[in-house]
Design a protein around this motif. Structure first.
Motif, PDB file in Angstrom:
ATOM      1  N   GLY A 149       0.810  -1.222   0.000  1.00 35.51           N
ATOM      2  CA  GLY A 149       0.000   0.000   0.000  1.00 35.51           C
ATOM      3  C   GLY A 149       0.837   1.263   0.000  1.00 35.51           C
ATOM      4  N   MET A 157      -3.160   1.245  -4.593  1.00 41.30           N
ATOM      5  CA  MET A 157      -4.375   1.259  -3.768  1.00 41.30           C
ATOM      6  C   MET A 157      -5.289   0.087  -4.122  1.00 41.30           C
ATOM      7  SD  MET A 157      -4.513   3.308  -1.473  1.00 41.30           S
ATOM      8  CE  MET A 157      -2.837   3.693  -1.080  1.00 41.30           C
ATOM      9  N   THR A 160      -3.801  -3.200  -3.179  1.00 43.92           N
ATOM     10  CA  THR A 160      -3.814  -3.490  -1.746  1.00 43.92           C
ATOM     11  C   THR A 160      -5.208  -3.882  -1.282  1.00 43.92           C
ATOM     12  OG1 THR A 160      -2.178  -1.750  -1.547  1.00 43.92           O
ATOM     13  CG2 THR A 160      -3.101  -2.614   0.481  1.00 43.92           C
ATOM     14  N   ILE A 161      -6.206  -3.128  -1.753  1.00 46.32           N
ATOM     15  CA  ILE A 161      -7.567  -3.419  -1.291  1.00 46.32           C
ATOM     16  C   ILE A 161      -7.983  -4.824  -1.693  1.00 46.32           C
ATOM     17  CG2 ILE A 161      -9.976  -2.783  -1.634  1.00 46.32           C
ATOM     18  CD1 ILE A 161      -8.878   0.151  -1.732  1.00 46.32           C
ATOM     19  N   LYS A 162      -7.701  -5.168  -2.940  1.00 47.50           N
ATOM     20  CA  LYS A 162      -8.033  -6.522  -3.386  1.00 47.50           C
ATOM     21  C   LYS A 162      -7.334  -7.566  -2.523  1.00 47.50           C
ATOM     22  CE  LYS A 162      -8.478  -6.015  -8.132  1.00 47.50           C
ATOM     23  NZ  LYS A 162      -7.953  -6.279  -9.458  1.00 47.50           N
TER      24      LYS A 162
END
Lengths: 483, 632
Positions: A149, A157, A160-162
């Motif tokens: 991240g 972004m 990282t979220i996935k």
């Protein structure tokens, strides 16, 4: 005691790097590298004195934690986990050195996170208590979220979220299974739990491992994470962290749930075989270097799962060998990819090319690693794949035929990668200013390649020294011996 | 003695390491001498092994030695093991002997190339791999050598890697061979399942599988797949002509004398397993017969000097496949040997021509070189006569040994004999077409402009290995003489007992018929190409479709593109676009962006994650733990 030191040294080193007010980032980085090197020396020294004749736990230590729940701090090493720890310390040393050399921003924080991650990963491979295993598992994920991240590329972004969503879903299901298995067995001690016939508990564990490996179709996080991370983090992710998942399948799935594994074998094999072919095909079309390595990594991890679920001497030996080999290959390839991207400012294959001329070290390391990765007969990857496919052949020849077909595909995507980067006329992104690998890069990448060559010379170094030489007996007497 | 065999194996490997580590510390020619010197060490060691075996009782001539366990899985142990027996020594002598001559030639040939050291290292790597292949004492090690010769072949085909065609040719060769490696590996899996071993003495016993059973057929088929791919036999032959993109000494060593004949060696080595599946052994012979004709026909219309010789190689290996397919292992190996001599000779002579004409390979620009390059012309004539099987040159004895065996092998034998006899005619025709076009007539304007010659046409460094091969091409066939002696068959008998050759009238007929056809081919070549003639052009005009079919090499490349490459490529594109993107990447990407917009209000990224994480942890735990514990 030794195992605990192996776990705690990098973690303590991380805090040491974080807390001390270093005069320059270089100094912080140097300290981190020294810690990583010390860890490597410790491991080598231990590996030379390990008792490989015994398949039992060594260097074990146990301290009661919550005695009424049967939770303890319990760690130790089997011979095959020793190899995975070895892979961990080697790849992390390379990654820390590479990060140090690349001069990442906030170097102390960054390399400290890598060291913390190293300790947690060794912990996963050494934990002999389920809850402790889970704690290390989570401790492994959190630095990764931050590393991707904060230090990732432009699309960090989304990546990282996935990554968080996928791994979190997996980990939570595993936590539930940890608690359920521990409570139903009355202890969390992995030496004492014994077999369980519960499909649900197995699936909870399998969820976490399937996401992390990843088993097809749980790989949605993989391409972005491998593309957006810094090169050395990708090297760790695909080289080492993915092996924690296959280790989990082996140490927990196969050992505690033999009946369920037998029932679910076909399902897992179908998914893994699809993943093997699917990953190979996508690697063949991927437009950039990291895409090729990422999807080939997907294919290889599914192949390792195939070997594990064969549950016989050949499949298990091959899987352990392939875990180590693929870890080294992946790490080397991602680091080389990082060096290429640094020179060309892009990983797009159409903009690269012609890098072999005048850059002999880059060309030699990429070609050597590439041909080992495509499992040219005689290489350690060939040895691993040969054993895996031989193991699964006894479960049904169809699996082995599909696997053999995927090996032809591996030749296609790997040669495509090699020639797209190295051969033909220089691409638009390749200029005269892009020099050969520098000594710092050589000092990181060449040892990895040398290790691969050494393993190709003697793959039995691992297969002869895992499971006390008797894989299926060791993994569980309930498994029939290889026919 | 076994130590000598190990030295033969590892000498070239040592040369690779030395050249790689020395880098620019040694000069280019020193790198070349290192490689060639290592080949000489291998050859001398092979001779030592041969002499020792010669002194032993024929049945006692098998020795093996294991240095370490290479790979293991439970009870399955695969050793780093070599086996020395009449068959492997026979191959070792050819590989290291011809290999030494070609490596020495290459020092002269490659002088002045930009990346000479890399070239010599690859060449030594090939030699190591090839010796591993022939010395391997178990099937897995054999497969390792098998794969590594493919690797070195790939590296050398695309040695001039700035050429797109060379890169494509290298990939094609490697991938087609990977297919063969895969079927080979599957055959080994089946053998391990049956015997639990990969050792030669365990798996080569007639009770491994039932004669003619499905398992026997599959094992032989898997091995044959590997052999056909490596030896460029129909239908896995299309990589070999493209492989001519590599430097000429590579074509001589790998794509003529040694590697491409490995398939013949494999069939001879695993002859016990092939005898258990007669249908597949017949298939080997039939594929060989088809290749003889197909490659011989295509060679008639090729215009690249090296491609003509490459198609001829395919065709000649077809003869060897016919031989081993009919159980005449001795004849097949004998032809392998003589072919190594005269085909390496032809390639190296062609290399001198190419050099002398500033790297031109198109024969339409050549002509009248006989007087300009007298040495090359003479050795080329020797090679051509040996290839066309004219007595007393080497090819005559080996080819007639094969045809003699075919004449004694029933109906299939006679069919294959016919293919071989027609092949003899085609061989005479295409070989002398090449010879007449290149060396006869008047110097072409192109040749006059570009020709530059040194002493012995290409310099002494290139001439002496060629001269030795010329001598071998003349006398090498006398090991096995009809109505005289059959030393090769006798030597190989302990490993692979050869089928009986025809005798008496049948054999005489076979010899005379094939000789007449070969001479007829040469005569026709002289009529059409040895003097000004309108016939070739007229023939082409009369049957344009035939010329087109031959020029497109029977459309194999086009068919494979359509059948394999296109579907693989299109499926991959389809999966990327319609499966991976929408199902695995985009949907979560959108999810990601919605979460991101929700979390935009959170000040710091990390705390956002931790909070989210803690929340999910608590909620998930509460619900799932209860459910799971209740269910279990």
């Amino acid at each position: 005691m030794f195992t605990s030191i192996l776990i705690l040294l990098p973690i303590a080193g991380a805090f040491f790097v974080w807390i001390v007010p270093w005069p320059t980032p270089r100094a912080a980085g140097g300290a981190a590298l020294l810690v990583a090197l010390a860890e490597l020396v410790l491991w080598v020294n231990r590996a030379l004195n390990f008792d490989y004749a015994s398949s039992g736990l060594q260097d074990d230590a146990s301290h009661s934690w919550f005695s009424d729940l049967g939770v303890s701090y319990s760690v130790g090493l089997y011979d095959f986990s020793l190899w995975l720890v070895g892979l961990t310390v080697v790849v992390f040393t390379a990654a820390v050195a590479y990060g140090f050399w690349s001069g990442r921003e906030r170097m102390g924080v960054y390399l400290g996170l890598l060291l913390f991650l190293e300790g947690a990963t060794v912990g996963v491979f050494a934990a002999q208590d389920l809850l402790l295993f889970y704690v290390f598992w989570e401790a492994m994920m959190i630095p990764l979220y931050i590393l991707i991240g904060v230090w990732g590329g432009a699309g960090r972004m989304g990546a990282t979220i996935k990554f968080v969503v996928y791994t979190l879903a997996g980990s939570l299901l595993m936590l539930v299974s940890v608690i359920a298995l521990g409570l139903s067995a009355g202890t969390f001690d992995m030496q004492k739990i014994g077999e369980s016939g519960s499909t649900w508990i197995f699936l909870g564990f399998a969820a976490a491992f399937a996401v992390k490996a990843p088993l097809w179709p749980f790989h949605g996080w993989l391409p972005d994470a491998y593309r957006e991370s810094p090169a050395e983090v990708s090297a760790i992710l695909s080289g080492v962290i993915s092996k924690a998942a296959t280790y989990g399948f082996l140490r927990i799935g196969l050992v505690f749930f033999p009946g369920v594994v037998a029932d679910w074998r076909t399902v897992v094999l179908v998914l893994a075989t699809i993943g093997l072919v699917y990953g190979s095909l996508l690697a063949f079309r991927a437009p950039d270097i990291r895409g090729v390595i990422a999807y080939s990594s997907l294919a290889q991890m599914n192949l390792i799962i195939i070997g594990l679920f064969a549950v016989n001497d050949s499949g298990l030996s091959g899987a352990v060998l392939q875990m180590v080999t693929h870890g080294l290959i992946s790490a080397a390839l991602f680091l080389i990819a990082g060096s290429v991207e640094r020179r060309a400012a892009t990983g797009d294959l159409v903009r690269l090319g012609g890098m072999a001329r005048g850059r002999p070290v880059l060309a030699t390391t990429l070609i050597t690693t590439g041909v080992i990765a495509l499992a040219v007969p005689g290489s350690s990857a060939f040895a691993g794949e040969f054993l895996i496919l031989n193991g699964i052949f006894t479960r049904g020849w169809g699996w082995a035929v599909a696997g053999a077909a995927a090996i032809v595909l591996a030749a296609m995507y790997m040669l495509r990668l090699i020639s797209a980067v190295l051969h033909r006329d220089p691409g638009p992104a390749v200029t005269e200013a892009a020099l050969d690998l520098r000594p710092a890069e050589i000092s990181v990448i060449v040892p990895l390649v040398t290790l691969l060559l050494a393993l190709s010379f003697w793959p039995a170094a691992i297969t002869d020294h895992s499971f006390g030489g008797r894989p299926s007996d060791t993994v569980g007497s309930q498994f029939e011996a290889s026919p | 003695m076994i130590t000598a065999a190990w030295i033969a194996l590892f000498a070239p490997a040592a040369a690779v390491v030395a050249i790689a580590l020395a880098g620019t510390a040694i000069s280019r020619s020193v790198a070349g001498y290192l490689a060639a010197g290592s080949a000489l060490v291998s050859f001398v060691s092979s001779v030592v092994v041969f002499v020792v075996l010669l002194g032993e009782d024929p049945e006692e001539r098998t020795h093996s030695s294991t240095l370490w366990t290479w790979l293991s899985a439970g009870d399955l142990k695969i050793g780093a093991e070599i086996q020395v027996d009449p068959l492997s020594v026979f191959m070792m002598l050819i590989v290291s002997g011809v290999g030494f001559l070609i490596l020495a030639y290459a020092v002269g040939y490659m002088a002045g190339d930009v990346e000479e050291r890399r070239y010599h290292a690859y060449k030594a790597l090939f030699l190591f791999s090839m010796l591993l292949l022939v010395e391997a004492g178990n099937l897995v090690l054999l497969l390792a050598g098998w794969g590594m010769v493919g690797l070195s072949s790939y590296l050398l085909i695309n040695f001039w890697h700035h050429r797109a065609t060379a890169v494509a040719a290298g990939k094609k060769a490697f991938i087609m061979n990977a297919f063969g490696d895969a079927t080979f590996a599957l055959a080994i899996f089946l053998l391990i399942q049956r015997t639990g071993s990969v050792e030669f003495d365990t798996v080569f016993s007639s009770d491994v599988v039932e004669h003619g059973s499905t398992a026997a057929v599959l094992i032989a088929l898997g091995l044959l797949g590997g052999a056909v791919a490596k030896s460029a036999q129909v239908p896995l032959h299309t990589w070999l002509p493209d492989a001519m993109e590599g430097p000429t000494p590579v074509s001589a060593l790998i794509h003529a004398a040694t590697m491409v004949t490995a398939g013949v060696y494999l069939v001879a080595r695993t002859n016990v397993l092939f005898e258990l599946a007669p249908a597949i052994q017949d298939l080997a012979g039939i594929l060989g017969g088809v290749t003889i004709l197909l490659a011989g026909l295509i060679a008639l219309v090729q215009t690249d000097i090296k491609r003509v010789i490459a198609y001829s190689t395919m065709s000649q290996i077809g003869y060897m496949f016919v031989a081993v397919g009919l159980g005449a292992y001795g004849s097949g190996m004998f032809h392998l040997m003589t072919h190594a001599f005269f085909k390496a000779l032809l390639f190296m002579a062609a290399g001198i021509v190419i050099h002398a004409l500033s790297d031109e390979q198109d024969i339409r620009r050549m002509g009248g070189l006989g007087r300009a390059l007298p040495f090359t012309y003479r050795v080329f004539v020797i090679g051509a006569l040996a290839l066309a099987a004219i007595p007393p040159f080497a090819g005559f004895f080996s080819k007639d040994s094969i045809l003699g065996a075919a004449a004694n092998a029933g109906t299939l034998g006679w069919i294959l004999w016919t293919a071989g006899a027609i092949g003899a005619f085609l061989t005479g025709l295409y070989t002398f077409r090449l010879l007449f076009i290149v060396f006869w007539g008047d110097l072409t304007p192109f040749a006059r402009e570009h020709l530059h010659r040194k002493r012995f046409d290409g310099g002494l460094a290139m001439a002496w290995p060629v001269a030795i091969l010329a001598v071998l091409s003349i006398f090498g066939g006398w090991l096995q003489v009809p109505w005289g002696w059959d030393l090769v068959n006798q030597w190989l008998e302990p490993v692979a007992e050869s089928a009986e050759e025809a005798t008496g009238v049948t054999f005489t007929f076979s010899v005379i018929a094939s000789l007449v056809l070969a001479v007829a081919g040469i005569w026709l070549a002289w009529r059409w190409y040895g003097r000004p003639s309108e016939v070739p052009a007229r023939t082409r005009k009369r049957w344009p479709w035939a010329a087109r079919t031959l020029e497109h090499k029977f459309y194999f490349d086009e068919a494979y593109d359509l059948a394999f490459y296109e579907p693989a490529s299109r499926n991959a594109a389809f999966l990327t676009r319609y499966v991976e993107q929408p199902l695995f990447l985009s949907s979560l990407g959108e999810l990601g962006s919605s979460v991101r917009s929700a979390s935009r209000r959170l000040s710091a990224l990390q705390t956002g994650y931790v909070r989210e994480y803690a929340l999910a942890l608590a909620a998930g735990l509460a619900v799932l733990a209860i459910v799971f514990i209740l269910v279990t």
